[in-house]
Design an enzyme around this catalytic site. Structure first.
Site, short mmCIF file in Angstrom:
data_model
loop_
_atom_site.label_atom_id
_atom_site.label_comp_id
_atom_site.label_asym_id
_atom_site.label_seq_id
_atom_site.Cartn_x
_atom_site.Cartn_y
_atom_site.Cartn_z
N GLY A 35 -15.02 51.50 -23.65
CA GLY A 35 -13.84 52.34 -23.68
C GLY A 35 -12.82 51.76 -22.70
CB CYS B 84 -3.47 75.63 -5.36
SG CYS B 84 -1.85 76.30 -5.68
CD GLU B 85 -8.98 72.13 -5.79
OE1 GLU B 85 -9.32 71.30 -4.91
OE2 GLU B 85 -9.63 73.15 -6.05
CD GLU C 264 -22.12 53.26 -26.63
OE1 GLU C 264 -22.30 53.49 -27.83
OE2 GLU C 264 -22.70 53.87 -25.72
N GLY D 210 -19.13 50.46 -20.15
CA GLY D 210 -19.27 50.19 -18.72
C GLY D 210 -18.67 48.90 -18.24
CE1 TYR E 281 -16.28 60.16 -11.86
CE2 TYR E 281 -14.20 59.45 -12.82
CZ TYR E 281 -15.46 59.99 -12.96
OH TYR E 281 -15.90 60.34 -14.20
NE ARG F 245 -11.26 56.42 -13.78
CZ ARG F 245 -11.20 55.53 -12.83
NH1 ARG F 245 -10.07 55.20 -12.28
NH2 ARG F 245 -12.29 54.93 -12.41
C1 PLP Z 1 -18.37 57.01 -21.53
C2 PLP Z 1 -19.28 56.23 -22.40
C3 PLP Z 1 -18.91 54.95 -22.86
C4 PLP Z 1 -17.65 54.27 -22.43
O1 PLP Z 1 -17.67 53.88 -21.11
P1 PLP Z 1 -16.58 52.89 -20.53
O2 PLP Z 1 -16.88 52.86 -19.08
O3 PLP Z 1 -15.27 53.50 -20.84
O4 PLP Z 1 -16.77 51.57 -21.20
C5 PLP Z 1 -19.76 54.32 -23.72
N1 PLP Z 1 -20.92 54.89 -24.12
C6 PLP Z 1 -21.30 56.09 -23.70
C7 PLP Z 1 -22.59 56.65 -24.18
C8 PLP Z 1 -20.51 56.81 -22.82
O5 PLP Z 1 -20.91 58.00 -22.39
#
Ligand code: PLP
Length: 419
Positions: free
Chosen positions: A273, A340-341, A271, A230, A313, A309
């Site tokens: 991403g 077609c969206e 975690e 996040g 969103y 995205r």
């Molecule tokens: C999607 C997700 C992440 C990664 O989120 P980011 O916004 O990319 O950092 C980490 N943990 C869980 C459980 C997720 O579902």
């Protein structure tokens, strides 16, 4: 500042050659930038005894990228069988993998236990009896509900399907102990794409308090806490970045206070991403049609199948036209795909330099939740992925989908039931 300026500096001089050799559209990722961010993350948390990042595989599930993460010393956060297999394919084993599924099915539990298992992060108390072979080390995902507000992408915790309710936490660990658990971790993920570091600090404080509460009730010690992903990135030019140094320092302060009261600290896991790869990827497309009706539409050779995205969103992705970098904006255009969206638009009413057919456009910050989120509606295929290596070479790391891939599920053994 969208897309790292160093990436732009490395990419733009070679872009025409890369596009001519590989053909557009493609996502391209920047190894040097990913490594730089990985090192920055480790530096920021160097004040904590043990810090580990489990890269969220769903952000960029490509083996070449996962190899880079491994060489940085990172593990993997998986939430599906495919992601577990990918992580193991690059050599990750056991506690280098965290499995954070939700609404978990029996096949997923079986896969999680294969090849030395992984850290199981359970999403519900009712899953405890459903785990076939209960592991010694167990983690639960916590949903703070009304205690926290969440944010736009992940939703309000009270409406979010994830995790244990507050009043289930102690009972969940107790049941896990009854099934043989002896080592414990706790996890939460409250926000997504959040650039205010104080929100993350608040999450860590919340988990440390919860650890105190559960430890007191059950007389157990927590080996680790996982603050989730996040961490946000600036998609818009005017967005300030997350203050990583402040996040590290304030979290270290909380851990220091916990240590002075309790004589130990759990490991800190994260975690991320998006933060790891988001700014180090771009979707490169070619303008193929320019259409003037009530608005001006720049039709490009990719669509939502390459990047969901904006449509999903309403997310902003910065766009540049490298061949026309100094040119003043020529009035607003919509940059669109061929689906077609009507939400198949990479940009809506965006001021861009005058774009002609054949111009190459760079759509920024597609390194996370870009290619991986693509879908095949309308039979639209997903593009290839390239990696700009630290040594300046460019490598194909995933080929484009073909119609044969798309039609593969139409080849099957006949099966008919007359009930
Ligand atoms: C999607 C997700 C992440 C990664 O989120 P980011 O916004 O990319 O950092 C980490 N943990 C869980 C459980 C997720 O579902």
């Amino acid at each position: 500042m969208p897309m790292s300026p160093e990436f732009e500096k490395r990419l733009y001089p070679v872009l025409a050659k890369v596009a001519a050799h590989f053909g557009t559209p493609f996502h391209i990722y920047d190894e040097a930038g990913i490594r730089r961010t990985g090192e920055a993350l480790k530096r920021a948390f160097a004040g904590i005894d043990a810090f580990s990042e489990y890269f969220a595989v769903k952000a960029l599930p490509n083996p070449r990228i996962l190899e880079i993460m491994r060489s940085l010393g990172f593990g993997f956060d998986c939430s599906s069988i495919a992601e577990l297999r990918l992580s193991r394919r690059v050599g990750a084993r056991g506690e280098e993998i965290m499995f954070t599924s939700n609404n978990t099915g029996p096949e997923e539990f079986l896969e999680a236990a294969r090849e030395g298992g992984c850290i199981l992060n359970l999403d519900d108390i009712r899953l405890v009896p459903k785990v076939p072979e209960f592991p010694e080390l167990i983690c639960f995902r916590y949903n703070p509900g009304p205690r926290r507000t969440g944010n736009a992408i992940i939703g309000n915790p009270i409406e979010a399907k994830y995790g244990l309710a507050h009043d289930q936490v102690v009972a969940a660990y107790r049941r896990a102990m009854e099934r043989g658990a002896r080592r414990f971790g706790i996890h939460t993920m409250v926000v997504s794409n959040e650039r205010n570091h104080s929100v993350m600090v608040h999450t860590v404080a919340m988990l440390l308090e919860l650890i105190e509460e559960v430890s007191r009730e059950l007389g157990i010690r927590f080996e680790f806490m996982n603050m989730g992903g996040g961490l946000g990135i600036p998609y818009r030019p005017e967005d300030p970045p997350l203050d990583l140094a402040a996040l590290g320092a304030e979290v270290a302060g909380l851990f220091g206070r916990f240590a002075s009261t309790h004589g130990y600290t759990p490991r800190l896991a994260m975690e991320s991403g998006r933060f790891m790869t988001g700014p180090h990827g771009a979707l490169v497309v070619t303008a193929i049609n320019r259409k003037e009706i009530y608005r001006t539409y720049i039709g490009v050779d990719a669509c939502m199948s390459a990047l969901m995205r904006p449509g999903m969103y309403g997310a902003y992705h910065h766009i540049t036209v490298p061949a026309k970098l100094g040119a003043p904006p020529a009035g607003p255009v919509d940059v669109v795909g061929s689906l077609c969206e009507n939400n198949d638009k990479f940009a809506v009413q965006r001021g861009l330099p005058p774009i002609d057919e054949g111009d190459i456009l760079v759509i920024h910050d597609t390194g996370a939740h870009g290619h991986s989120m693509g879908f095949n509606y309308n039979g639209k295929l997903r593009p290839k992925e390239l990696l700009l290596r630290s040594d300046g070479t460019v490598e194909l790391i995933r080929r484009a989908e073909t119609l044969a891939d798309h039609f593969a599920t139409l080849d099957f053994a006949p099966d008919r039931l007359a009930p």
